[in-house]
Motif scaffolding. Sequence first.
Motif, PDB file in Angstrom:
ATOM      1  N   ILE A 153      -5.303  16.266   0.394  1.00  0.00           N
ATOM      2  CA  ILE A 153      -6.254  17.215  -0.201  1.00  0.00           C
ATOM      3  C   ILE A 153      -7.347  17.600   0.793  1.00  0.00           C
ATOM      4  O   ILE A 153      -7.739  18.767   0.897  1.00  0.00           O
ATOM      5  CB  ILE A 153      -6.883  16.605  -1.476  1.00  0.00           C
ATOM      6  CG1 ILE A 153      -5.852  16.492  -2.600  1.00  0.00           C
ATOM      7  CG2 ILE A 153      -8.100  17.408  -1.927  1.00  0.00           C
ATOM      8  CD1 ILE A 153      -5.359  17.822  -3.127  1.00  0.00           C
ATOM      9  N   ALA A 154      -7.842  16.613   1.530  1.00  0.00           N
ATOM     10  CA  ALA A 154      -9.003  16.852   2.394  1.00  0.00           C
ATOM     11  C   ALA A 154      -8.672  17.763   3.558  1.00  0.00           C
ATOM     12  O   ALA A 154      -9.505  18.555   3.994  1.00  0.00           O
ATOM     13  CB  ALA A 154      -9.545  15.517   2.900  1.00  0.00           C
ATOM     14  N   GLY A 155      -7.457  17.641   4.101  1.00  0.00           N
ATOM     15  CA  GLY A 155      -7.063  18.461   5.233  1.00  0.00           C
ATOM     16  C   GLY A 155      -7.418  17.812   6.563  1.00  0.00           C
ATOM     17  O   GLY A 155      -8.217  16.865   6.625  1.00  0.00           O
ATOM     18  N   PRO A 156      -6.845  18.318   7.665  1.00  0.00           N
ATOM     19  CA  PRO A 156      -6.972  17.664   8.968  1.00  0.00           C
ATOM     20  C   PRO A 156      -8.370  17.720   9.571  1.00  0.00           C
ATOM     21  O   PRO A 156      -8.670  16.943  10.476  1.00  0.00           O
ATOM     22  CB  PRO A 156      -5.968  18.420   9.839  1.00  0.00           C
ATOM     23  CG  PRO A 156      -5.792  19.749   9.169  1.00  0.00           C
ATOM     24  CD  PRO A 156      -5.926  19.475   7.703  1.00  0.00           C
ATOM     25  N   ALA A 157      -9.223  18.605   9.112  1.00  0.00           N
ATOM     26  CA  ALA A 157     -10.589  18.621   9.643  1.00  0.00           C
ATOM     27  C   ALA A 157     -11.370  17.396   9.184  1.00  0.00           C
ATOM     28  O   ALA A 157     -12.245  16.892   9.901  1.00  0.00           O
ATOM     29  CB  ALA A 157     -11.312  19.894   9.205  1.00  0.00           C
ATOM     30  N   ALA A 158     -11.049  16.894   7.990  1.00  0.00           N
ATOM     31  CA  ALA A 158     -11.739  15.727   7.443  1.00  0.00           C
ATOM     32  C   ALA A 158     -10.994  14.437   7.733  1.00  0.00           C
ATOM     33  O   ALA A 158     -11.609  13.403   8.021  1.00  0.00           O
ATOM     34  CB  ALA A 158     -11.928  15.883   5.933  1.00  0.00           C
ATOM     35  N   ILE A 159      -9.677  14.464   7.643  1.00  0.00           N
ATOM     36  CA  ILE A 159      -8.846  13.287   7.906  1.00  0.00           C
ATOM     37  C   ILE A 159      -7.767  13.734   8.877  1.00  0.00           C
ATOM     38  O   ILE A 159      -6.768  14.332   8.485  1.00  0.00           O
ATOM     39  CB  ILE A 159      -8.261  12.710   6.602  1.00  0.00           C
ATOM     40  CG1 ILE A 159      -9.408  12.324   5.647  1.00  0.00           C
ATOM     41  CG2 ILE A 159      -7.375  11.499   6.888  1.00  0.00           C
ATOM     42  CD1 ILE A 159      -8.955  11.809   4.297  1.00  0.00           C
ATOM     43  N   THR A 164      -5.232   7.851  10.136  1.00  0.00           N
ATOM     44  CA  THR A 164      -4.368   6.992   9.341  1.00  0.00           C
ATOM     45  C   THR A 164      -3.562   6.136  10.327  1.00  0.00           C
ATOM     46  O   THR A 164      -3.360   6.534  11.480  1.00  0.00           O
ATOM     47  CB  THR A 164      -3.425   7.792   8.429  1.00  0.00           C
ATOM     48  OG1 THR A 164      -2.666   8.709   9.226  1.00  0.00           O
ATOM     49  CG2 THR A 164      -4.219   8.574   7.381  1.00  0.00           C
ATOM     50  N   PRO A 165      -3.102   4.946   9.924  1.00  0.00           N
ATOM     51  CA  PRO A 165      -2.559   3.988  10.897  1.00  0.00           C
ATOM     52  C   PRO A 165      -1.392   4.496  11.733  1.00  0.00           C
ATOM     53  O   PRO A 165      -1.402   4.338  12.966  1.00  0.00           O
ATOM     54  CB  PRO A 165      -2.153   2.798  10.013  1.00  0.00           C
ATOM     55  CG  PRO A 165      -3.105   2.854   8.861  1.00  0.00           C
ATOM     56  CD  PRO A 165      -3.289   4.326   8.588  1.00  0.00           C
ATOM     57  N   LEU A 209     -17.090  11.958   4.830  1.00  0.00           N
ATOM     58  CA  LEU A 209     -16.120  12.898   5.390  1.00  0.00           C
ATOM     59  C   LEU A 209     -16.798  14.148   5.955  1.00  0.00           C
ATOM     60  O   LEU A 209     -16.296  14.764   6.890  1.00  0.00           O
ATOM     61  CB  LEU A 209     -15.080  13.270   4.336  1.00  0.00           C
ATOM     62  CG  LEU A 209     -14.200  12.103   3.858  1.00  0.00           C
ATOM     63  CD1 LEU A 209     -13.284  12.550   2.730  1.00  0.00           C
ATOM     64  CD2 LEU A 209     -13.399  11.515   5.003  1.00  0.00           C
ATOM     65  N   ALA A 210     -17.948  14.491   5.412  1.00  0.00           N
ATOM     66  CA  ALA A 210     -18.690  15.650   5.919  1.00  0.00           C
ATOM     67  C   ALA A 210     -19.231  15.427   7.321  1.00  0.00           C
ATOM     68  O   ALA A 210     -19.601  16.390   7.998  1.00  0.00           O
ATOM     69  CB  ALA A 210     -19.831  15.999   4.963  1.00  0.00           C
ATOM     70  N   THR A 211     -19.282  14.142   7.787  1.00  0.00           N
ATOM     71  CA  THR A 211     -19.774  13.869   9.137  1.00  0.00           C
ATOM     72  C   THR A 211     -18.666  13.904  10.185  1.00  0.00           C
ATOM     73  O   THR A 211     -18.931  13.659  11.362  1.00  0.00           O
ATOM     74  CB  THR A 211     -20.464  12.491   9.213  1.00  0.00           C
ATOM     75  OG1 THR A 211     -19.494  11.450   9.029  1.00  0.00           O
ATOM     76  CG2 THR A 211     -21.575  12.373   8.190  1.00  0.00           C
ATOM     77  N   MET A 215     -15.256  18.866  10.405  1.00  0.00           N
ATOM     78  CA  MET A 215     -16.044  19.446   9.319  1.00  0.00           C
ATOM     79  C   MET A 215     -17.354  20.042   9.846  1.00  0.00           C
ATOM     80  O   MET A 215     -17.789  21.114   9.397  1.00  0.00           O
ATOM     81  CB  MET A 215     -16.347  18.376   8.269  1.00  0.00           C
ATOM     82  CG  MET A 215     -15.113  17.760   7.624  1.00  0.00           C
ATOM     83  SD  MET A 215     -14.254  18.897   6.524  1.00  0.00           S
ATOM     84  CE  MET A 215     -15.314  18.806   5.078  1.00  0.00           C
ATOM     85  N   LEU A 216     -17.960  19.372  10.801  1.00  0.00           N
ATOM     86  CA  LEU A 216     -19.248  19.829  11.317  1.00  0.00           C
ATOM     87  C   LEU A 216     -19.161  21.171  12.026  1.00  0.00           C
ATOM     88  O   LEU A 216     -20.125  21.942  12.020  1.00  0.00           O
ATOM     89  CB  LEU A 216     -19.831  18.778  12.262  1.00  0.00           C
ATOM     90  CG  LEU A 216     -20.253  17.452  11.613  1.00  0.00           C
ATOM     91  CD1 LEU A 216     -20.613  16.434  12.683  1.00  0.00           C
ATOM     92  CD2 LEU A 216     -21.423  17.649  10.650  1.00  0.00           C
TER      93      LEU A 216
END
Length: 259
Positions: A153-159, A164-165, A209-211, A215-216
């Motif tokens: 849901i968050a997308g690659p800019a946030a995650i 992820t491992p 996640l906003a940091t 995202m920034l």
Amino acid sequence: MDHNERLRHASSFGSAAVAYAEHRPDYAQAAVRWALEPAPGLRVLDLGAGTGKLTATLLAAGAEVVAVEPDPAMLAELQRGLPGVRALPGSAETVPLPDGSVDAVLAGNAMHWFDMAVAGPEIARVLAPGGIFAGLWNVLDDDVEWVAGLARIAGPAAIGPRDTPAEWRAATADMHLPKVGTDVRFGSPEQAEFAHGQPRTADSLTATLATRAGMLVMPDAEREAALDRIRTYLASRPETADGEFTLPMRTAVLRVHRL
């Protein structure tokens, strides 16, 4: 990501230094102990130290720490939160320390910003014989179903590609090597992961996640749309909808020896 784009992302954190200090997690103590285990001593450089998240964990492990950070706003937050630590302006490409002055160089969520063609020789220069260079990253444990859903849901800019491992292992396996040239200063890499977690609420996880750099640097409208998706998802999940929960994480470590 090309050189200019990498610099734009790497320089984005200063605008969110206070939020970074408040919301970013610390590092698993077991991960720090493993990173330092083969080092000849406990003189440690925290390189790209940010607001001091890794610095604090190193201090708790008994290390004698000097922190180096290029962004003035991030460095000011580190100095405010850890006033007793020796903290210097500088970068991985220009380390303001003498030759052979530290036993280990650690980088918390920072090594992917380094230009290893330049930073590699600098890091090797300040390391004592037998010294250790290690990168640490806090990654989300997407073996947990709701965390995997959050990543989608968050997308690659946030995650993103190291968050992820499995993706972290692939993305960092040769990160200690220069992208150009053959001047390799470090031995074969070792990777390990250690269980970790961070107390969060839906609001504070959204703020965390906003940091993220992706995202920034987003246009405001796109960023708000992404944050709204995250809020909606977290409100829909029984694990995260009400009150505090533990965000399942791992602290992942890439460790190499100085040649």
